[in-house]
Design a protein around this motif. Sequence first.
Motif, mmCIF file in Angstrom:
data_model
loop_
_atom_site.group_PDB
_atom_site.id
_atom_site.type_symbol
_atom_site.label_atom_id
_atom_site.label_comp_id
_atom_site.label_asym_id
_atom_site.label_seq_id
_atom_site.Cartn_x
_atom_site.Cartn_y
_atom_site.Cartn_z
ATOM 1 N N LEU A 49 1.048 9.400 -5.692
ATOM 2 C CA LEU A 49 1.278 10.779 -5.250
ATOM 3 C C LEU A 49 2.645 11.321 -5.691
ATOM 4 N N LYS A 50 3.289 10.649 -6.634
ATOM 5 C CA LYS A 50 4.675 10.965 -6.999
ATOM 6 C C LYS A 50 4.889 12.392 -7.502
ATOM 7 N N ILE B 128 12.317 5.429 -4.753
ATOM 8 C CA ILE B 128 13.519 5.136 -5.531
ATOM 9 C C ILE B 128 13.515 3.662 -5.938
ATOM 10 N N SER B 129 13.294 2.782 -4.963
ATOM 11 C CA SER B 129 13.246 1.346 -5.251
ATOM 12 C C SER B 129 12.586 0.637 -4.077
ATOM 13 N N TYR B 130 12.308 -0.640 -4.284
ATOM 14 C CA TYR B 130 11.795 -1.467 -3.192
ATOM 15 C C TYR B 130 12.229 -2.910 -3.412
ATOM 16 N N ASP B 131 12.240 -3.660 -2.316
ATOM 17 C CA ASP B 131 12.664 -5.055 -2.332
ATOM 18 C C ASP B 131 11.541 -5.909 -1.745
ATOM 19 N N ASP B 132 10.927 -6.737 -2.596
ATOM 20 C CA ASP B 132 9.817 -7.591 -2.166
ATOM 21 C C ASP B 132 10.232 -8.641 -1.135
ATOM 22 N N LEU C 39 11.117 -6.657 2.090
ATOM 23 C CA LEU C 39 10.034 -5.719 2.391
ATOM 24 C C LEU C 39 10.604 -4.364 2.811
ATOM 25 N N THR C 40 11.499 -3.845 1.972
ATOM 26 C CA THR C 40 12.091 -2.531 2.237
ATOM 27 C C THR C 40 11.788 -1.591 1.073
ATOM 28 N N ILE C 41 11.683 -0.338 1.405
ATOM 29 C CA ILE C 41 11.417 0.704 0.423
ATOM 30 C C ILE C 41 12.495 1.769 0.563
ATOM 31 N N ASN D 222 0.830 -1.199 0.000
ATOM 32 C CA ASN D 222 0.000 0.000 0.000
ATOM 33 C C ASN D 222 0.871 1.259 0.000
ATOM 34 N N GLU D 223 1.959 1.239 0.754
ATOM 35 C CA GLU D 223 2.904 2.364 0.753
ATOM 36 C C GLU D 223 3.428 2.604 -0.664
ATOM 37 N N ILE D 224 3.828 1.537 -1.334
ATOM 38 C CA ILE D 224 4.345 1.654 -2.702
ATOM 39 C C ILE D 224 3.264 2.225 -3.623
#
Length: 190
Positions: free
Chosen positions: A69-70, A79-83, A86-88, A61-63
């Motif tokens: 809203l970018k 910038i990026s995220y890791d599934d 679970l880091t953004i 949801n954050e992503i």
Amino acid sequence: MGRILDQIKSTTYPQGKVIGPKENCLVISDNIIKETRFSPGMAKMGYHGHGNELHKFTFYNEIKWLKKLKDLDFTPNLISYDDKLLTIEMNYVGKPLSSINIPKNWKKQCINILDKLVENNCSHNDIKPDDILVLNDKIYLVDYGWATEIKETIPSNWPDTIGGDFKFDIKNFNDNYSLFMSINHILYEK
């Protein structure tokens, strides 16, 4: 707080990797610390708690909301995220709002934030003092993990603790109320 952050920077947790100061960021996964905002170039968030399904929900949801809203000037840039972890990763958007760093035009900025959220059909649902940051006299609103569309019903399985003491009533969220109550708390009650 600095001593705690130094300890965190030099530790590797079982569920996540912490990157030290030379990389200029911190990653924490499945730990009590959710966000770091002290790194001068970026911030990373690791998601935890609330049970596995809500944990994943808030991550995705954050992503979703950061992407939606970018183009707004008061949200961090994704910038990026890791599934897997679970880091953004997002750009750095300042330090927590305080009576020392509050911009002179803070009311105008807050009204703009609330207006833009409405224009984008976004109800943040979890505004609290820690989610209001300042960088170069600009206010940023962060942490969209519990955001919904404005008329969307809050699911019954969401924790009652969302929004802390800064919501109108249990599961009765009002971003207007929460934002100004949070600022009131920052300025007068700390």
